[in-house]
Design an enzyme around this catalytic site. Structure first.
Site, PDB file in Angstrom:
ATOM      1  N   CYS A   1     150.175  80.553 -24.477  1.00 20.99           N
ATOM      2  CA  CYS A   1     151.074  79.642 -23.775  1.00 20.99           C
ATOM      3  C   CYS A   1     152.516  79.746 -24.271  1.00 20.99           C
ATOM      4  O   CYS A   1     153.459  79.733 -23.486  1.00 20.99           O
ATOM      5  CB  CYS A   1     150.565  78.208 -23.909  1.00 20.99           C
ATOM      6  SG  CYS A   1     150.030  77.739 -25.554  1.00 20.99           S
TER       7      CYS A   1
ATOM      8  N   HIS B   1     155.818  73.259 -24.095  1.00 16.57           N
ATOM      9  CA  HIS B   1     156.267  73.882 -25.334  1.00 16.57           C
ATOM     10  C   HIS B   1     157.761  74.185 -25.220  1.00 16.57           C
ATOM     11  O   HIS B   1     158.215  74.753 -24.231  1.00 16.57           O
ATOM     12  CB  HIS B   1     155.523  75.196 -25.574  1.00 16.57           C
ATOM     13  CG  HIS B   1     154.076  75.045 -25.909  1.00 16.57           C
ATOM     14  ND1 HIS B   1     153.459  73.835 -26.152  1.00 16.57           N
ATOM     15  CD2 HIS B   1     153.096  75.982 -26.072  1.00 16.57           C
ATOM     16  CE1 HIS B   1     152.188  74.038 -26.437  1.00 16.57           C
ATOM     17  NE2 HIS B   1     151.938  75.320 -26.388  1.00 16.57           N
TER      18      HIS B   1
END
Lengths: 351, 351, 351, 351
Positions: free
Chosen positions: C150, C243
């Site tokens: 990710c 993120h």
């Protein structure tokens, strides 16, 4: 009062509450840690390796090399502090009591047994009289003495101050409990960040039952539960330490806000308790700001041993509303059990 | 029902609730934003520059160039949605109503005035009859219609479902309110991270009063407040959106848990409301998991227009306990006021 | 392009990423969920009971009755989406590929195998040529195609835009990663509330390696890793989703800030990708506010499929500094793997 | 060393950093608070009423009655600790220095002036030689001595340990800063809950400049900035106290990880500093766990006066990577300035 320090051990020493016991008993004036017991997974390892320290600070370096023992009544200790899960405590605690150990337990298993004292020293030191009943009925040379659920503790202390003066009849409470109350790993962050969980398994029942025992009266060697009714709503909130409780209370003899405040701020335990090493100067700290108590700002009052109360005001349905905050892992758990052990010594139950 | 879209304006368009109005009214099937009004600080600037967008998503690009107007009743709009602070609303809202505008207000100022409807369409659409009284008494060609406090809304909807069936007599509520309820900048992070603030200024009084108005009955052109008593404890918790409320309720005709669940899940508004563009399919979503509703997981139910309820269980003191969650800035604020405007159109008050 | 929907199954369907797959594939225009596979603990139960739904929203009611299958290559599906733990994927994914299934995997196990494509469609669709190598070498009738870590994804997409134009030579990245990246139960709340954990197991190595594969060049049927060097610092922060990555970049042909911004905002994938159902209109969203991107405010850009970049500025040590945000469970996990499957169909690898 | 306590005053005593000064100077062995000065809004009120206490604990009761003074150089004090905003400090600090006061400032205004010492006692006590230059050039009988930005402090201390041994050449840093660094009310909770803000106004420039001054060398009465280059990325994260910094460092003489660890853990200030009341036993605490330091668990190391470092490992681009945590309002603000004042006394600048 204590010539040489009394050897004590901690059952469940590697868990979050066990770590608090280690932290608080290290350098305790009356006690000396001589045993650290935990489940098979940890047994035989140095405490340093067996324990993932999750509470503030570091483990006492001197205990790092102590080898973790199994949870068996062969420890060289007089008092064992139990931070065991309820299911494990069920067999382990009686096994220790049978063999002569004094078990000061934070587990819920025996809290409501009719012959087991459930104690907050400032409130009901006289309930220790149940120890004689317990020993007689169970033929134990040792004993089990319990301390209440963390949320219960934050309610019971102000409730006692008011009950003594005005007679509590109805108790409506809503808790907002810290995540540390669930131990480690406990609550997944995905469940509680930016969230409230309006459920804490078993908590409402514990609060409702334990309050009536703590404020009960001894009569003819038996504990008669207090006659009030409690309704509890338990919630988990994204707070690290410190349980907050909103209360509405009904009384036999309803006080004014001023009289209630006086009763709360004037509350203290019996003389025998005031001298104990872990006893706070003030069991109740009263705050008068409109937005206090708050868990982050008040949980450490009196070293985490005081319950802070505030927002005393009238209630449209019952008589009074107020808010309390208690440090759930200090007064509400490890420190509470240690204070009980100190009381047992002062009262002559341990010699 | 609506041939061409009705021109609407937003008062207080640059604040957090104002931004929600902008977001929700943009592309609304019945309304077209023709004015954005705000305080002197913003007046004369393009909305893009005047507004620090703090809610999720981005402002509609097409509105970025719209020049922010002063809060004066010279806007080319038929309906004005008010997200003004209470003190500003005090003078501004009547000024607009006097000049013929329909003011759909989210401000608290006039909520409790006896001739101002306080409306949740599914609950008390019939209270719109107060508009005639209002216009007659105040000689206004326009009107003010209000929507309740965000926390009140999350209580009132399930309460109405139960009141209709079983007659509510006593209401204990403890709220755990999201920070977005305080607007922007609102709560400093230093006050709420790892904390609970057991105080929301004015909130408890609003909840206690507004509930009795919302569930009141119209009789002879007047609104008679509901006869139940409410005790509220209001708290702020570190949650972004979604107010959670724990309730204990007493009834004239106490239902079983099953009957209460049936009344809640079967609740719907009158037919005139069901067809409105912003009306949810279900005003109440009932969850049966032991730990729901939760604000993060339930606030967006039905596009943020449903109140989610759960944990229906008996209460040791009153009759029932339950928990509700409402999205405080959607159903509890901007969407609620828009639904009111839609109702006014459907009911023929705006032509 | 697709006459009837292609039957697909999800491996690891009860975990957090598996739930995302279920949510995204439900009502997908090209795919139809025909199998939900999970570990023995869940096998044989209805999905409703086997799955503790932890992501936003609710599971599709129609899937609640589907019985969870074991993770064995006997599912009636053409494509399997793998949300398996790396250790389980190690044996399971090849077993499926051998039996003719197309495995679109989000697991890390085979990402760096030289004959397994690691794909972000807008970046390196041409790496699918490795499928022929893979099938030949392994004698598989099916295939494994992987999507990156990710965090890697949030770096790779802007990096590709800049690499194409200016030639990347050095990459310094510091990530601040959301808790959902660790799955459920994942990070204990006691570890992350009011805290940063400056360590994510294996993450720095994955970022450093996968970036060079993703931006590598195909030559003579082989993938040559990109020649730049990457240094990564990975951190966990108390954020739910999204993120954030701070980057400093050195180039062969250093661009001005303006040229870098133009390269980023003008980036798009090849035509074959633009038409895919899950492809965002813009793979990169450029923000010019001084304090953006932010995970809460930018993670959902373009339905969670865009990487948002901002704060493009010079770097005293290398050439440019910038910040990116990616939705770690959408573009960075489930949606990324689904986009890969769509590409395989459009490119004719699945018929 | 100090016969009777030296009278000191605090400028900006009602703000968050001012409160820290009050808390730390109360009962300080060398200093006695004789003045509390703040802006006009507070002047003339008792400190108790003027100050909304936002840091942990309570204000010293004995100071509650002290009347807040205006910020004018007529206070009966020898040392004034400045927690003033930069714009206010600009005029106020020289006014005090001109009148003979020693100004120990935490404000950024004069930190980079060539004749003003920017001091961390363990690092560059010899820079105090600039005081003579300052007094000569400005004809002041007093002086201004500054302490660095909070984030700078957490970088500078380990950097100095490594620079002395191996010669620092390149410094990459990414900070994750606590909300208390922005004062009170500071960061709105709506901006930081479930979020990261990748921007702290002016912070990157301060870090990049101040580090070169702190590690600069005195030569011929002048301070020559250190010759390394710094690139900083500053971020705000939802943490109460404690700034975390990820660093990649390049050296003239690159050390092994072991040598770097030895240099860090062996670091200490000169003897004159070790004896100061506020000096920590260890300025640097080295942790070897894979996931430390963490702000919540390490910010209070050595009473908040140590910088904790960990994760020392090689860097693919430069030589070493590491992580540090500093308590931003203690070592990084109030305590740092107090340590400077103690140094001035020990070094004979104040008699």
């Amino acid at each position: 009062m204590v010539a040489s320090r009394i050897p004590v051990a901690i059952l469940g020493a590697t868990g979050a509450v066990g770590q608090r016991f280690v932290q608080l008993l290290w350098n305790h004036p009356w006690f000396e840690i001589t045993g650290l017991a935990a489940s098979d997974r940890s047994t035989g390892q140095p405490y340093r390796d067996a324990c993932n320290w999750v509470i503030p600070g570091d483990p006492p370096p001197e205990l790092g090399d102590m080898i973790v023992s199994p949870i068996e009544p062969s420890l060289t200790a007089r008092i064992v502090f139990s931070a065991l899960p309820a299911a494990v405590a069920s067999e382990a605690e009686p096994a220790f009591a049978r063999r002569g150990y004094t078990v000061c337990s934070n587990a819920s298993t025996y809290r409501c047994a009719p012959d087991v004292p459930l104690i907050i020293p400032e409130l009901n030191a006289d309930h220790l009289a149940l120890i004689d009943v317990q020993r007689r009925q169970r033929s134990w040379s040792g004993m089990i003495v319990t301390s209440p659920n963390c949320t219960t503790t934050g309610i019971a202390i102000p409730l006692k101050a008011l009950d003594t003066a005005f007679g509590v009849r109805k108790v409506f409470v809503t808790s907002m409990q810290a995540i540390s109350g669930a131990g480690y790993p406990g609550i997944p962050s995905l469940d509680i960040l930016d969230n409230v969980v309006p459920y804490v398994g078993g908590e409402e029942e514990k609060i409702e039952k334990e309050l009536t025992l703590l404020l009960g009266q001894m009569a003819a060697g038996q504990r008669r539960p207090a006659p009030f009714v409690v309704s509890a709503h338990a919630n988990r909130v994204p707070v690290l330490d410190g349980h907050t409780v909103c209360m509405s209370l009904g009384f036999t003899d309803p006080p004014s806000v001023e009289d209630a405040m006086a009763a709360l701020s004037g509350f203290s335990g019996p003389d025998i308790v005031k001298q104990l090493p872990s006893a706070p100067e003030l069991p109740i700290v009263l705050r008068t700001e409109v937005d206090r108590p708050q868990p982050r700002r008040d949980r450490d009052a009196q070293g985490g041993m005081a319950v802070t109360v505030g927002r005393i005001r009238t209630c449209p349905l019952l008589d009074l509303r107020l808010v309390s905050v208690v440090h759930n892992t200090l007064r509400g758990a490890a420190s509470g059990a240690i204070l009980n052990a100190e009381l047992l010594i002062a009262a002559g139950y341990i010699r």
